[in-house]
Motif scaffolding. Structure first.
Motif, PDB file in Angstrom:
ATOM      1  N   ARG A 122       7.672  -1.490  -3.424  1.00  0.00           N
ATOM      2  CA  ARG A 122       6.649  -1.354  -2.388  1.00  0.00           C
ATOM      3  C   ARG A 122       6.282   0.112  -2.181  1.00  0.00           C
ATOM      4  NH1 ARG A 122       6.749  -1.740   3.796  1.00  0.00           N
ATOM      5  NH2 ARG A 122       4.594  -2.296   4.215  1.00  0.00           N
ATOM      6  N   GLU A 123       7.282   0.972  -2.157  1.00  0.00           N
ATOM      7  CA  GLU A 123       7.040   2.406  -1.985  1.00  0.00           C
ATOM      8  C   GLU A 123       6.238   2.959  -3.165  1.00  0.00           C
ATOM      9  OE1 GLU A 123       9.639   6.505  -1.695  1.00  0.00           O
ATOM     10  OE2 GLU A 123      10.533   4.628  -1.023  1.00  0.00           O
ATOM     11  N   ARG A 124       6.596   2.557  -4.386  1.00  0.00           N
ATOM     12  CA  ARG A 124       5.878   3.005  -5.580  1.00  0.00           C
ATOM     13  C   ARG A 124       4.424   2.526  -5.548  1.00  0.00           C
ATOM     14  NH1 ARG A 124       9.743   2.292  -9.001  1.00  0.00           N
ATOM     15  NH2 ARG A 124       9.455   0.052  -9.087  1.00  0.00           N
ATOM     16  N   ALA A 125       4.208   1.279  -5.123  1.00  0.00           N
ATOM     17  CA  ALA A 125       2.841   0.747  -5.027  1.00  0.00           C
ATOM     18  C   ALA A 125       2.032   1.538  -4.002  1.00  0.00           C
ATOM     19  CB  ALA A 125       2.877  -0.732  -4.652  1.00  0.00           C
ATOM     20  N   THR A 126       2.651   1.911  -2.909  1.00  0.00           N
ATOM     21  CA  THR A 126       1.966   2.684  -1.880  1.00  0.00           C
ATOM     22  C   THR A 126       1.533   4.047  -2.424  1.00  0.00           C
ATOM     23  OG1 THR A 126       3.247   1.593  -0.153  1.00  0.00           O
ATOM     24  CG2 THR A 126       2.214   3.684   0.431  1.00  0.00           C
ATOM     25  N   VAL A 127       2.425   4.698  -3.148  1.00  0.00           N
ATOM     26  CA  VAL A 127       2.105   6.018  -3.704  1.00  0.00           C
ATOM     27  C   VAL A 127       0.968   5.922  -4.714  1.00  0.00           C
ATOM     28  CG1 VAL A 127       3.019   7.871  -5.163  1.00  0.00           C
ATOM     29  CG2 VAL A 127       4.395   6.966  -3.270  1.00  0.00           C
ATOM     30  N   TRP A 128       1.057   4.954  -5.633  1.00  0.00           N
ATOM     31  CA  TRP A 128       0.008   4.825  -6.647  1.00  0.00           C
ATOM     32  C   TRP A 128      -1.310   4.385  -6.038  1.00  0.00           C
ATOM     33  CZ3 TRP A 128      -0.323   7.181 -10.958  1.00  0.00           C
ATOM     34  CH2 TRP A 128       0.831   7.521 -11.666  1.00  0.00           C
ATOM     35  N   LEU A 129      -1.274   3.532  -5.043  1.00  0.00           N
ATOM     36  CA  LEU A 129      -2.503   3.095  -4.385  1.00  0.00           C
ATOM     37  C   LEU A 129      -3.235   4.292  -3.797  1.00  0.00           C
ATOM     38  CD1 LEU A 129      -4.358   0.822  -3.374  1.00  0.00           C
ATOM     39  CD2 LEU A 129      -2.873   0.637  -1.380  1.00  0.00           C
ATOM     40  N   ARG A 130      -2.520   5.119  -3.085  1.00  0.00           N
ATOM     41  CA  ARG A 130      -3.154   6.307  -2.489  1.00  0.00           C
ATOM     42  C   ARG A 130      -3.670   7.259  -3.561  1.00  0.00           C
ATOM     43  NH1 ARG A 130       1.129   6.490   2.112  1.00  0.00           N
ATOM     44  NH2 ARG A 130       0.096   5.162   3.618  1.00  0.00           N
ATOM     45  N   ALA A 131      -2.900   7.441  -4.611  1.00  0.00           N
ATOM     46  CA  ALA A 131      -3.339   8.339  -5.683  1.00  0.00           C
ATOM     47  C   ALA A 131      -4.600   7.820  -6.362  1.00  0.00           C
ATOM     48  CB  ALA A 131      -2.222   8.502  -6.715  1.00  0.00           C
ATOM     49  N   PHE A 132      -4.655   6.523  -6.657  1.00  0.00           N
ATOM     50  CA  PHE A 132      -5.833   5.946  -7.296  1.00  0.00           C
ATOM     51  C   PHE A 132      -7.052   6.009  -6.375  1.00  0.00           C
ATOM     52  CE2 PHE A 132      -3.320   3.055 -10.395  1.00  0.00           C
ATOM     53  CZ  PHE A 132      -3.168   4.128 -11.268  1.00  0.00           C
ATOM     54  N   GLU A 133      -6.855   5.722  -5.101  1.00  0.00           N
ATOM     55  CA  GLU A 133      -7.971   5.789  -4.158  1.00  0.00           C
ATOM     56  C   GLU A 133      -8.501   7.215  -4.026  1.00  0.00           C
ATOM     57  OE1 GLU A 133      -6.250   3.950  -0.722  1.00  0.00           O
ATOM     58  OE2 GLU A 133      -7.040   1.970  -1.254  1.00  0.00           O
ATOM     59  N   GLU A 134      -7.602   8.198  -4.002  1.00  0.00           N
ATOM     60  CA  GLU A 134      -8.027   9.595  -3.928  1.00  0.00           C
ATOM     61  C   GLU A 134      -8.779  10.011  -5.183  1.00  0.00           C
ATOM     62  OE1 GLU A 134      -4.645  12.026  -3.001  1.00  0.00           O
ATOM     63  OE2 GLU A 134      -4.388  11.110  -1.027  1.00  0.00           O
ATOM     64  N   GLU A 135      -8.332   9.538  -6.336  1.00  0.00           N
ATOM     65  CA  GLU A 135      -9.014   9.871  -7.584  1.00  0.00           C
ATOM     66  C   GLU A 135     -10.412   9.268  -7.616  1.00  0.00           C
ATOM     67  OE1 GLU A 135      -9.238  11.751 -11.378  1.00  0.00           O
ATOM     68  OE2 GLU A 135      -8.005  12.042  -9.608  1.00  0.00           O
ATOM     69  N   LEU A 136     -10.546   8.032  -7.165  1.00  0.00           N
ATOM     70  CA  LEU A 136     -11.880   7.423  -7.100  1.00  0.00           C
ATOM     71  C   LEU A 136     -12.774   8.181  -6.115  1.00  0.00           C
ATOM     72  CD1 LEU A 136     -11.239   3.579  -7.222  1.00  0.00           C
ATOM     73  CD2 LEU A 136     -12.202   5.043  -8.990  1.00  0.00           C
ATOM     74  N   ALA A 137     -12.226   8.577  -5.000  1.00  0.00           N
ATOM     75  CA  ALA A 137     -12.998   9.342  -4.015  1.00  0.00           C
ATOM     76  C   ALA A 137     -13.451  10.673  -4.609  1.00  0.00           C
ATOM     77  CB  ALA A 137     -12.164   9.564  -2.752  1.00  0.00           C
ATOM     78  N   ARG A 138     -12.581  11.282  -5.401  1.00  0.00           N
ATOM     79  CA  ARG A 138     -12.943  12.549  -6.045  1.00  0.00           C
ATOM     80  C   ARG A 138     -14.111  12.343  -7.007  1.00  0.00           C
ATOM     81  NH1 ARG A 138     -11.749  15.704 -10.376  1.00  0.00           N
ATOM     82  NH2 ARG A 138     -10.447  14.169 -11.420  1.00  0.00           N
ATOM     83  N   TYR A 139     -14.067  11.261  -7.766  1.00  0.00           N
ATOM     84  CA  TYR A 139     -15.163  10.975  -8.692  1.00  0.00           C
ATOM     85  C   TYR A 139     -16.452  10.658  -7.931  1.00  0.00           C
ATOM     86  CZ  TYR A 139     -12.932  11.179 -13.251  1.00  0.00           C
ATOM     87  OH  TYR A 139     -12.351  11.619 -14.409  1.00  0.00           O
ATOM     88  N   HIS A 140     -16.349  10.005  -6.790  1.00  0.00           N
ATOM     89  CA  HIS A 140     -17.542   9.692  -5.993  1.00  0.00           C
ATOM     90  C   HIS A 140     -18.174  10.951  -5.406  1.00  0.00           C
ATOM     91  CE1 HIS A 140     -17.902   5.345  -5.970  1.00  0.00           C
ATOM     92  NE2 HIS A 140     -16.582   5.266  -5.957  1.00  0.00           N
ATOM     93  N   ARG A 141     -17.382  11.964  -5.157  1.00  0.00           N
ATOM     94  CA  ARG A 141     -17.908  13.216  -4.587  1.00  0.00           C
ATOM     95  C   ARG A 141     -18.526  14.129  -5.636  1.00  0.00           C
ATOM     96  NH1 ARG A 141     -12.910  12.917  -1.749  1.00  0.00           N
ATOM     97  NH2 ARG A 141     -12.045  14.417  -3.216  1.00  0.00           N
TER      98      ARG A 141
END
Length: 131
Positions: free
Chosen positions: A99-118
């Motif tokens: 669960r902790e690993r999923a939380t970390v990767w989820l945030r990292a992937f969401e941040e990467e997508l946000a970076r690409y959107h910007r």
């Protein structure tokens, strides 16, 4: 870092599926550590109280041998309970780590997508059309 970039340029369907799986793992609270350790504590208390029940019922233990045997039975029962609950403790710890690993990767992937959107420019427009 490479994993994040591969995710960002992957097909939109793959991104959605990955994020959905990570969100499901992040939200999974079916195996709570506090519940598991609470059960373990209760089992230990029960195991320690069973041999003490003759004392609580008015019997007296007059010799060191009686006290020692009571202590050995209590420890033995506690070890049996611990051996029985050890697999559950390992499974609970494993699920918490997932669960902790999923939380970390989820945030990292969401941040990467946000970076690409910007991003700005022609490459950014092409990426946005593809995703």
């Amino acid at each position: 870092m490479e994993r994040l970039q591969r995710f960002a340029v992957a097909a939109h369907e793959e991104q959605v599926a990955t994020l959905a799986a990570l969100r499901a793992a992040h939200a999974d609270e079916s195996n709570s550590l506090s519940l598991g350790f609470g059960g373990i504590a209760a089992a230990f208390l029960i195991a320690l109280m069973v041999p003490a029940s003759p004392v609580l019922n008015g019997m007296t233990l007059d010799t060191i041998a009686e006290w020692t045997s009571l202590l050995l039975v209590s420890v033995g029962l506690a070890l049996v309970v611990l051996a029985a609950l050890t697999p559950a403790m390992f499974l609970s710890a494993r699920d918490a780590a997932r669960r902790e690993r999923a939380t970390v990767w989820l945030r990292a992937f969401e941040e990467e997508l946000a970076r690409y959107h910007r991003k700005r420019g022609r490459a950014a427009r092409q990426w946005k059309r593809a995703h």
